[in-house]
Design a protein around this motif. Structure first.
Motif, PDB file in Angstrom:
ATOM      1  N   UNK A   1       2.764   9.680   9.177  1.00 31.62           N
ATOM      2  CA  UNK A   1       3.197   8.218   8.832  1.00 31.62           C
ATOM      3  C   UNK A   1       1.944   7.343   8.914  1.00 31.62           C
ATOM      4  N   UNK A   2       0.815   7.533   9.429  1.00 27.59           N
ATOM      5  CA  UNK A   2      -0.037   6.492   9.461  1.00 27.59           C
ATOM      6  C   UNK A   2      -0.511   5.966   7.972  1.00 27.59           C
ATOM      7  N   UNK A   3      -0.549   4.445   8.220  1.00 29.26           N
ATOM      8  CA  UNK A   3      -0.941   3.862   7.014  1.00 29.26           C
ATOM      9  C   UNK A   3      -1.530   2.460   7.300  1.00 29.26           C
ATOM     10  N   UNK A   4      -1.752   1.465   6.531  1.00 27.02           N
ATOM     11  CA  UNK A   4      -2.232   0.225   6.860  1.00 27.02           C
ATOM     12  C   UNK A   4      -2.139  -0.738   5.996  1.00 27.02           C
ATOM     13  N   UNK A   5      -1.214  -1.870   6.090  1.00 28.39           N
ATOM     14  CA  UNK A   5      -0.945  -2.765   5.061  1.00 28.39           C
ATOM     15  C   UNK A   5      -1.937  -3.841   4.842  1.00 28.39           C
ATOM     16  N   UNK A   6      -3.402  -3.563   5.497  1.00 29.79           N
ATOM     17  CA  UNK A   6      -4.375  -4.483   4.990  1.00 29.79           C
ATOM     18  C   UNK A   6      -4.869  -3.732   3.454  1.00 29.79           C
ATOM     19  N   UNK A   7      -4.488  -2.829   3.142  1.00 31.59           N
ATOM     20  CA  UNK A   7      -4.800  -2.066   1.677  1.00 31.59           C
ATOM     21  C   UNK A   7      -3.618  -1.019   1.304  1.00 31.59           C
ATOM     22  N   UNK A   8      -2.723  -1.554   0.733  1.00 30.07           N
ATOM     23  CA  UNK A   8      -1.436  -0.384   0.689  1.00 30.07           C
ATOM     24  C   UNK A   8      -0.582  -1.071  -0.542  1.00 30.07           C
ATOM     25  N   UNK A   9       0.223  -0.098  -1.066  1.00 31.66           N
ATOM     26  CA  UNK A   9       1.152  -0.132  -2.057  1.00 31.66           C
ATOM     27  C   UNK A   9       2.512   0.420  -1.824  1.00 31.66           C
ATOM     28  N   UNK A  10       3.600  -0.301  -2.215  1.00 32.99           N
ATOM     29  CA  UNK A  10       4.887   0.281  -2.048  1.00 32.99           C
ATOM     30  C   UNK A  10       5.899   0.142  -3.153  1.00 32.99           C
ATOM     31  N   UNK A  11       6.809   0.770  -3.334  1.00 38.97           N
ATOM     32  CA  UNK A  11       7.961   0.915  -4.305  1.00 38.97           C
ATOM     33  C   UNK A  11       9.016  -0.431  -3.819  1.00 38.97           C
ATOM     34  N   UNK A  12       9.095  -1.284  -4.605  1.00 42.54           N
ATOM     35  CA  UNK A  12       9.652  -2.347  -4.238  1.00 42.54           C
ATOM     36  C   UNK A  12      11.402  -2.048  -4.179  1.00 42.54           C
ATOM     37  N   UNK A  13      11.862  -0.978  -5.028  1.00 43.51           N
ATOM     38  CA  UNK A  13      13.297  -0.856  -4.674  1.00 43.51           C
ATOM     39  C   UNK A  13      13.437  -0.144  -3.324  1.00 43.51           C
ATOM     40  N   UNK A  14      12.619   0.368  -2.882  1.00 40.14           N
ATOM     41  CA  UNK A  14      12.914   1.051  -1.408  1.00 40.14           C
ATOM     42  C   UNK A  14      12.700  -0.231  -0.533  1.00 40.14           C
ATOM     43  N   UNK A  15      11.969  -0.873  -0.733  1.00 43.31           N
ATOM     44  CA  UNK A  15      11.966  -2.081   0.143  1.00 43.31           C
ATOM     45  C   UNK A  15      13.059  -3.006   0.209  1.00 43.31           C
TER      46      UNK A  15
END
Length: 268
Positions: A146-160
């Motif tokens: 699960x490692x990731x970093x929100x300094x440079x990322x993208x997500x699906x809005x519907x899951x948010x």
């Protein structure tokens, strides 16, 4: 027309960096982009610089700030299906940064994509080694952890919308959200081609506080994990020695030895 993506930028007193990021966004191959700046009480020219561009400004009271809350407030304003998240003190290396960051979403099982980061010229030596360790030269689509970093990322809005970021964590809101999506059978991708420069000009106190916040957050996310004094000394020793060996190989040992020891001690 609905934008191809929305870019959410969290900022506080980032007048030295925000212009370079916004210019980098405007020069991307993907032109149909909504940019949202979430400002948490800047007292410098951050907002003035941003408003010279085509930016949607959202303000939050600094007393309300957490990393998760600022993201939730910004993403709530996003009009696109995919939301790119960027720190105000990063800037893209290539004009197809956004394009490469969004490409893995062609697979409907991918919930989150994060891109490569590397340090700036004046970054601490050990910080550069951390970037090298976590952000390799080859993409991993999908990756097994699960490692990731929100300094440079993208997500699906519907899951948010199903599960916003945790606003009570002092850090690592990205890791906690990644844990959630993986537990719901979604996957995470690492795109080495979606590269940014991450400019950290922290004081020594700032470095200590960052890792303190992340340690506190890690304990909330993984309450059964144990980290004792022996673990601290082992990790400090292993990482310090690794950095010193690399500095010796790069012929900067004398210049960097004191900074390496201090950085790694504050980290652990």
């Amino acid at each position: 027309m609905r934008p191809a993506c929305s870019v959410v930028i969290r900022a506080f007193n980032e007048e030295k960096h925000i212009g370079r990021l916004l210019d980098g966004i405007s020069q991307q191959t993907e032109k149909n982009v909504q940019v949202i700046l979430v400002d948490s009480g800047s007292t410098d020219c951050t907002v003035d610089i941003a408003l010279q561009k085509d930016v949607d400004l959202v303000r939050i009271d600094p007393r309300e700030f957490t990393f998760g809350r600022s993201l939730n407030v910004g993403i709530a304003q996003a009009e696109a299906e995919h939301v790119v998240i960027a720190s105000a003190h990063v800037y893209p290396v290539y004009p197809d940064w956004i394009e490469k960051l969004l490409a893995p979403f062609l697979d409907p099982s991918i919930a989150l994509v994060y891109g490569k980061q590397r340090g700036a010229e004046n970054s601490h030596y050990s910080e550069k080694q951390i970037f090298t360790h976590w952000y390799g030269e080859h993409s991993s689509i999908p990756q097994p952890h699960p490692f990731c970093n929100n300094a440079n990322a993208a997500i699906r809005k519907d899951l948010w919308e199903d599960r916003p970021y945790n606003e009570n964590l002092p850090g690592l809101e990205d890791l906690e959200w990644a844990q959630w999506v993986m537990s719901h059978q979604y996957r995470i991708a690492y795109s080495a081609e979606a590269e940014v420069i991450h400019v950290h000009n922290e004081t020594w106190r700032g470095i200590h506080n960052r890792y303190l916040r992340e340690g506190m957050a890690f304990k909330q996310i993984y309450p059964h994990e144990q980290f004792n004094r022996m673990d601290q000394m082992r990790l400090f020793w292993e990482n310090t020695v690794s950095d010193l060996r690399q500095a010796l190989h790069q012929r900067v040992f004398i210049r960097e030895i004191a900074n390496i020891v201090r950085f790694r001690w504050l980290q652990f």
